[in-house]
Write an enzyme that holds these catalytic residues in place. Structure first.
Site, PDB file in Angstrom:
ATOM      1  N   CYS A 188      27.801  44.906  35.384  1.00  0.00           N
ATOM      2  CA  CYS A 188      28.526  44.266  36.490  1.00  0.00           C
ATOM      3  C   CYS A 188      28.299  44.949  37.836  1.00  0.00           C
ATOM      4  O   CYS A 188      28.724  44.422  38.874  1.00  0.00           O
ATOM      5  CB  CYS A 188      30.014  44.235  36.189  1.00  0.00           C
ATOM      6  N   THR A 296      34.487  49.233  27.911  1.00  0.00           N
ATOM      7  CA  THR A 296      35.043  48.036  28.549  1.00  0.00           C
ATOM      8  C   THR A 296      36.145  48.316  29.556  1.00  0.00           C
ATOM      9  O   THR A 296      36.564  47.400  30.259  1.00  0.00           O
ATOM     10  CB  THR A 296      35.614  47.082  27.486  1.00  0.00           C
ATOM     11  N   HIS A 329      36.580  44.245  42.843  1.00  0.00           N
ATOM     12  CA  HIS A 329      35.976  43.888  41.557  1.00  0.00           C
ATOM     13  C   HIS A 329      36.900  42.911  40.837  1.00  0.00           C
ATOM     14  O   HIS A 329      36.438  41.919  40.288  1.00  0.00           O
ATOM     15  CB  HIS A 329      35.731  45.144  40.730  1.00  0.00           C
ATOM     16  N   THR A 333      41.264  41.594  34.052  1.00  0.00           N
ATOM     17  CA  THR A 333      41.584  42.316  32.823  1.00  0.00           C
ATOM     18  C   THR A 333      42.776  43.227  33.102  1.00  0.00           C
ATOM     19  O   THR A 333      42.938  43.725  34.219  1.00  0.00           O
ATOM     20  CB  THR A 333      40.403  43.164  32.327  1.00  0.00           C
ATOM     21  N   PRO A 334      43.625  43.463  32.112  1.00  0.00           N
ATOM     22  CA  PRO A 334      44.815  44.266  32.353  1.00  0.00           C
ATOM     23  C   PRO A 334      44.508  45.647  32.914  1.00  0.00           C
ATOM     24  O   PRO A 334      45.192  46.128  33.823  1.00  0.00           O
ATOM     25  CB  PRO A 334      45.460  44.355  30.960  1.00  0.00           C
ATOM     26  N   GLU A 340      41.694  49.767  39.674  1.00  0.00           N
ATOM     27  CA  GLU A 340      41.145  49.555  41.013  1.00  0.00           C
ATOM     28  C   GLU A 340      42.221  49.678  42.078  1.00  0.00           C
ATOM     29  O   GLU A 340      41.991  50.253  43.150  1.00  0.00           O
ATOM     30  CB  GLU A 340      40.472  48.189  41.090  1.00  0.00           C
ATOM     31  N   LYS A 361      36.300  36.488  41.937  1.00  0.00           N
ATOM     32  CA  LYS A 361      36.244  36.115  40.524  1.00  0.00           C
ATOM     33  C   LYS A 361      37.363  35.166  40.132  1.00  0.00           C
ATOM     34  O   LYS A 361      37.257  34.469  39.113  1.00  0.00           O
ATOM     35  CB  LYS A 361      36.301  37.369  39.652  1.00  0.00           C
ATOM     36  N   HIS A 366      33.285  35.724  36.510  1.00  0.00           N
ATOM     37  CA  HIS A 366      32.578  37.005  36.638  1.00  0.00           C
ATOM     38  C   HIS A 366      31.078  36.763  36.531  1.00  0.00           C
ATOM     39  O   HIS A 366      30.557  36.484  35.446  1.00  0.00           O
ATOM     40  CB  HIS A 366      33.047  37.941  35.535  1.00  0.00           C
ATOM     41  N   PHE A 425      31.006  47.609  33.131  1.00  0.00           N
ATOM     42  CA  PHE A 425      31.075  48.052  31.748  1.00  0.00           C
ATOM     43  C   PHE A 425      30.279  49.346  31.608  1.00  0.00           C
ATOM     44  O   PHE A 425      29.204  49.498  32.163  1.00  0.00           O
ATOM     45  CB  PHE A 425      30.454  46.992  30.830  1.00  0.00           C
TER      46      PHE A 425
END
Length: 441
Positions: A188, A296, A329, A333-334, A340, A361, A366, A425
């Site tokens: 990514c 991840t 970014h 995701t949790p 971030e 996103k 993504h 990732f």
């Protein structure tokens, strides 16, 4: 150090050449060119829908951001030879590169002022991998025949199409370059690294012009199955795709895959001014780090992202009060959104509550290797039009996430400089700082 750099000099504080962005091209779920993509971002338009790249009826995840069917490779890439062996994501990349060159008023074959040796290409993309459909076919043949040595003879064209360098070489031919060619495969963060390395090549005089960005399309059954097994993608919105990508929202449950390509023309600022090029912005700083915390997940404390942001900010010569917008970014995701946000607070202190943050996103999904490049497109658009795109689907605030994420609707405001984050990732992080075009002598 705070304040924008001296506009009377064509070198930075370290004596390196300054680098302008002069062209942009895009093929994304929001549109098959850069203006349409930007219009979609400003409008907060949702481009997430049902996956149609394979039969996903029995899959736990059945949604994604796909490039519109209106994309026609034959129109976008007129030369059949350039299209012949290029994969789906490579076709997106070629179209974006061609548009970027036209946007920069460059025709590499007839009107480019830079010799081929001074031109280069740097692109982020996915690593080529075995054709898993062929693996399945071999398994079926061996089961049916009972022969352990049964195999499938692949067509040479299949080998070429699956090779990452084939698309990259086609882009190099389109640019007419014999200078640096850089293919980067850092998931990514791929296009963030490609843009940063292109910046370095021009700063140091190894190239006068670079075409840089990213292209990707992880929308095959193998990609969706793999990400699903990792638990990284949301599987809660198959019947309501438009609500699936919800960065910074309390009900976020994983990212939504997208596909596409975004490319930029970067030039030595002095040379760009001399030829009268359109100056969209100036790349001011670049940071790259590795945290390798988990495959991840980002570290909860923001490590890695913090150092990348600090490095890019320091190189830019700007202070925390000079950044008005962060193209985050923001994966939905949790873990990432918390990490971030904490990184932004650590780097910017009280200024974190003054600036604005949003995630493209939320609208496009993504774009993996092209994600950072889409964020740069959003940042350049915000600088030019004084409009910052929103984070859509931010319906329920998360008490741990208390910055201004511009929920639902774009906001009119002046943007002097913006930061672009990409946190990949495996723990690979990049950050870029881009500033508004400055008056020049």
């Amino acid at each position: 150090m705070s304040g924008f750099r001296d506009t009377g000099s064509l070198t930075d504080a370290a004596g390196r050449r300054r680098v302008a962005v002069t062209g942009v091209g895009a093929v994304t779920p929001l549109g098959v060119d850069a203006p349409t993509t930007w219009a979609g971002l400003m409008a907060g338009r949702n481009a997430i829908g049902k996956l149609t790249t394979f039969d996903c009826t029995t899959f736990p995840v059945r949604i994604g951001g796909l490039v519109p069917d209106s994309f026609d490779p034959a129109t976008a890439i007129p030369a059949a030879a350039d299209r012949r062996w290029v994969s789906r994501p490579g076709l997106f990349g070629l179209a974006a590169v061609g548009e970027a060159l036209r946007s920069a008023d460059l025709d590499p074959l007839t009107e480019c002022p830079y010799p081929p040796s001074a031109r280069g290409v740097a692109m982020g993309g996915s690593v080529g991998r075995p054709d898993l459909n062929m693996v399945l076919k071999v398994s079926e043949i061996r089961s049916a025949t009972g022969r352990a040595d049964a195999f499938v003879r692949p067509a040479p064209s299949a080998t070429l199409t699956g090779n990452q360098n084939v698309a990259l070489n086609a882009m190099v031919r389109l640019v007419g370059a014999t200078g640096p060619m850089v293919g980067i495969h850092t998931a990514c963060a791929g296009s963030g690294h490609a843009l940063g390395e292109a910046l370095r090549l021009i700063q140091e005089g190894d190239a006068d012009m670079m075409v840089a960005g990213g292209y990707d399309s992880l929308t095959t059954w193998a990609d969706i199955l793999g990400f699903g097994l990792l638990g990284a993608m949301t599987d809660r919105y198959n019947d309501n795709p438009g609500a699936a990508s919800r960065p910074f929202d309390a009900d976020r449950s994983g990212f939504v895959i997208g596909e596409g390509a975004v490319a930029f023309v970067l030039e030595d600022l002095g040379s760009a001014l001399e030829r009268g090029a359109p100056i969209l912005g100036e790349l001011l700083g670049y940071g790259s780090t590795m945290n390798a915390w988990r495959i991840t997940d980002s570290p909860p404390d923001g490590a890695g992202a913090i150092e990348a942001m600090e490095s890019a900010l320091a190189e830019s010569g700007l202070g925390t009060g000079d950044i008005d917008y962060i193209a985050a970014h923001g994966t939905s995701t949790p873990g990432n959104d918390v990490s971030e946000t904490r990184a932004i607070k650590k780097v910017f202190g009280d200024d974190a509550y003054r600036l604005v943050v949003s995630s493209p996103k939320s609208m496009a999904g993504h774009l993996t290797a092209a994600a950072a490049a889409l964020n740069l497109l959003a940042a350049l658009g915000a600088i030019r039009d004084s409009v910052v795109p929103p984070t859509i689907n931010l319906d329920t605030p998360d008490r741990a996430l208390d910055l201004d994420y511009i929920p639902h609707r774009a906001r009119r405001m002046q943007v002097r400089a913006a930061m672009i984050n990409a946190l990949a990732f495996g723990g690979s992080n990049t950050c870029l700082v881009v500033g508004a075009p400055q008056e020049q002598p």
